[in-house]
Scaffold this motif. Structure first.
Motif, mmCIF file in Angstrom:
data_model
loop_
_atom_site.group_PDB
_atom_site.id
_atom_site.type_symbol
_atom_site.label_atom_id
_atom_site.label_comp_id
_atom_site.label_asym_id
_atom_site.label_seq_id
_atom_site.Cartn_x
_atom_site.Cartn_y
_atom_site.Cartn_z
ATOM 1 N N LYS A 1 0.851 -1.190 0.000
ATOM 2 C CA LYS A 1 0.000 0.000 0.000
ATOM 3 C C LYS A 1 0.886 1.238 0.000
ATOM 4 O O LYS A 1 1.768 1.381 0.845
ATOM 5 N N ARG A 2 0.632 2.108 -0.967
ATOM 6 C CA ARG A 2 1.410 3.339 -1.090
ATOM 7 C C ARG A 2 0.994 4.315 0.004
ATOM 8 O O ARG A 2 -0.185 4.492 0.284
ATOM 9 N N ARG A 3 1.999 4.971 0.593
ATOM 10 C CA ARG A 3 1.752 5.903 1.685
ATOM 11 C C ARG A 3 2.570 7.166 1.464
ATOM 12 O O ARG A 3 3.737 7.103 1.077
ATOM 13 N N GLN A 4 1.958 8.318 1.690
ATOM 14 C CA GLN A 4 2.671 9.579 1.540
ATOM 15 C C GLN A 4 3.233 9.994 2.889
ATOM 16 O O GLN A 4 2.524 10.043 3.894
ATOM 17 N N GLU A 5 4.526 10.309 2.895
ATOM 18 C CA GLU A 5 5.199 10.732 4.115
ATOM 19 C C GLU A 5 4.936 12.212 4.371
ATOM 20 O O GLU A 5 4.459 12.936 3.501
ATOM 21 N N ALA A 6 5.273 12.683 5.555
ATOM 22 C CA ALA A 6 5.059 14.082 5.927
ATOM 23 C C ALA A 6 5.833 15.039 5.019
ATOM 24 O O ALA A 6 5.394 16.156 4.764
ATOM 25 N N ASP A 7 6.987 14.603 4.526
ATOM 26 C CA ASP A 7 7.799 15.470 3.659
ATOM 27 C C ASP A 7 7.340 15.440 2.201
ATOM 28 O O ASP A 7 7.967 16.040 1.335
ATOM 29 N N GLY A 8 6.265 14.728 1.906
ATOM 30 C CA GLY A 8 5.733 14.657 0.544
ATOM 31 C C GLY A 8 6.245 13.479 -0.260
ATOM 32 O O GLY A 8 5.740 13.208 -1.343
ATOM 33 N N SER A 9 7.243 12.773 0.239
ATOM 34 C CA SER A 9 7.760 11.603 -0.470
ATOM 35 C C SER A 9 6.811 10.425 -0.252
ATOM 36 O O SER A 9 5.931 10.461 0.618
ATOM 37 N N PHE A 10 6.987 9.392 -1.045
ATOM 38 C CA PHE A 10 6.142 8.213 -0.949
ATOM 39 C C PHE A 10 6.945 7.020 -0.467
ATOM 40 O O PHE A 10 8.131 6.887 -0.769
ATOM 41 N N SER A 11 6.278 6.168 0.280
ATOM 42 C CA SER A 11 6.862 4.897 0.684
ATOM 43 C C SER A 11 5.760 3.854 0.576
ATOM 44 O O SER A 11 4.609 4.180 0.293
ATOM 45 N N PHE A 12 6.115 2.609 0.789
ATOM 46 C CA PHE A 12 5.143 1.527 0.688
ATOM 47 C C PHE A 12 5.152 0.700 1.956
ATOM 48 O O PHE A 12 6.200 0.304 2.448
#
Length: 116
Positions: free
Chosen positions: A52-63
């Motif tokens: 599941k794709r998740r957006q981090e607080a800094d605007g970057s994406f992680s899974f």
């Protein structure tokens, strides 16, 4: 590595333990069904990964990824349990949900594997 659902691909000359894979897009999640070989290539097992794709607080994406390993001796019990739970949910919990919403028939969309 990921092939169309009806194409069965084996890679005997590869050094990887991957044998065959099937990605399934389901809304915000992607499920990966991967057939792998054991060390020594004398047996097979299945991994099921939820990504599941998740957006981090800094605007970057992680899974976020969660994986289970399913071995051949557990296939029948796993299938029976999964079928029973799905039948229970459809019969008892999803009665008021229209059939077309219960059953998602959206066409497969391409997955950008570099993002995973």
């Amino acid at each position: 590595m990921y092939k169309d659902e009806n194409e069965r691909s084996f890679y005997p000359d590869r050094n990887s333990d991957d044998v065959w894979s099937k990605p399934v897009r389901a809304g915000k999640r992607t499920y990966f069904f991967d057939v792998k070989t054991t060390k020594g290539n004398n047996d097979y097992y299945l991994t099921i990964t939820e990504s599941k794709r998740r957006q981090e607080a800094d605007g970057s994406f992680s899974f976020d990824k969660h994986k289970i390993f399913l071995y051949k001796e557990d296939f029948d019990k796993f299938r029976e349990g999964l079928e029973e739970v799905i039948a229970y949910m459809k019969d008892n919990l999803l009665k008021d949900v229209p059939e077309h919403i219960q059953k998602e028939d959206k066409p497969f969309t391409d997955v950008n594997f570099e993002e995973l």
